[in-house]
Design a protein around this motif. Structure first.
Motif, PDB file in Angstrom:
ATOM      1  N   GLY A  53       0.951  -1.420  -0.278  1.00  0.00           N
ATOM      2  CA  GLY A  53       0.288  -0.213  -0.135  1.00  0.00           C
ATOM      3  C   GLY A  53       0.839   1.382  -0.005  1.00  0.00           C
ATOM      4  N   ARG A  54       1.583   1.322   1.172  1.00  0.00           N
ATOM      5  CA  ARG A  54       2.107   2.453   0.635  1.00  0.00           C
ATOM      6  C   ARG A  54       3.773   2.810  -0.312  1.00  0.00           C
ATOM      7  N   ARG A  55       3.779   1.735  -1.246  1.00  0.00           N
ATOM      8  CA  ARG A  55       4.826   1.666  -2.416  1.00  0.00           C
ATOM      9  C   ARG A  55       3.987   2.110  -3.565  1.00  0.00           C
ATOM     10  N   PHE A  59      -7.182  -4.057  -0.256  1.00  0.00           N
ATOM     11  CA  PHE A  59      -7.909  -4.722   0.338  1.00  0.00           C
ATOM     12  C   PHE A  59      -8.008  -6.234   0.303  1.00  0.00           C
ATOM     13  N   MET A  60      -7.936  -6.746   1.659  1.00  0.00           N
ATOM     14  CA  MET A  60      -7.836  -8.447   1.291  1.00  0.00           C
ATOM     15  C   MET A  60      -9.567  -9.302   1.820  1.00  0.00           C
ATOM     16  N   SER A  61      -9.533 -10.209   0.781  1.00  0.00           N
ATOM     17  CA  SER A  61     -11.013 -11.144   0.992  1.00  0.00           C
ATOM     18  C   SER A  61     -11.093 -12.143   1.203  1.00  0.00           C
ATOM     19  N   ALA A  62     -12.540 -12.506   2.132  1.00  0.00           N
ATOM     20  CA  ALA A  62     -11.866 -14.728   2.163  1.00  0.00           C
ATOM     21  C   ALA A  62     -11.776 -15.015   0.852  1.00  0.00           C
ATOM     22  N   GLU A  63     -11.569 -16.066   1.105  1.00  0.00           N
ATOM     23  CA  GLU A  63     -11.636 -16.988  -0.300  1.00  0.00           C
ATOM     24  C   GLU A  63     -12.761 -16.782  -0.861  1.00  0.00           C
ATOM     25  N   VAL A 102     -12.510  -8.202   3.763  1.00  0.00           N
ATOM     26  CA  VAL A 102     -12.425  -8.569   5.475  1.00  0.00           C
ATOM     27  C   VAL A 102     -11.680  -7.086   6.372  1.00  0.00           C
ATOM     28  N   LEU A 103     -10.259  -7.146   5.974  1.00  0.00           N
ATOM     29  CA  LEU A 103      -9.488  -6.464   6.172  1.00  0.00           C
ATOM     30  C   LEU A 103      -8.763  -5.267   5.126  1.00  0.00           C
TER      31      LEU A 103
END
Length: 125
Positions: free
Chosen positions: A87-89, A95-99, A106-107
């Motif tokens: 994200g910084r780059r 974003f990270m989703s469930a499988e 979710v985060l």
């Protein structure tokens, strides 16, 4: 991993289909024909954690992380540090989703807060 700490020199391998290749520029990867073999970049931010990136377009690059490889607080720190580094780059949220990639995430890394934040309860996502 402490806040603001970047991951250093991860190990990586780029392939198209089942053939390992040199790492091309982003422009080369994203200009490949739609029917070309799947490109993927395998990255080990630490020796015990594998992250697999699959570039679909200039605006969508998916990645997989096997959460079983992230044990205890050290695993959480590795994942959060990795999301922060990306994200910084990019200067963008990650974003990270469930499988299965089904929304909502979710985060994710929030560039305004400069940290990883919980976005949804995984049980209800």
């Amino acid at each position: 991993m402490a806040r603001g700490q970047e991951l250093l020199r991860p190990t990586w391998e780029y392939s198209e289909g089942d053939i390992a290749r040199r790492l091309p520029s982003a422009a080369e990867v994203l200009s490949r024909p739609a029917d070309a073999e799947m490109a993927q970049l395998c990255v080990w931010p630490v020796p015990t954690v594998l992250v697999i990136f699959r570039p679909w377009s200039a605006t969508e690059i998916d990645f997989d992380v096997d959460l079983r490889q992230l044990q205890g607080q050290a695993g959480v720190d590795t994942l959060c540090g990795f999301l922060c580094a990306i994200g910084r780059r990019l200067g963008k949220p990650v974003f990270m989703s469930a499988e299965g990639g089904s929304p909502p995430p979710v985060l994710g890394f929030d560039p305004v807060a400069d940290r990883v934040v919980r976005l949804a309860d995984p049980e209800f996502a």
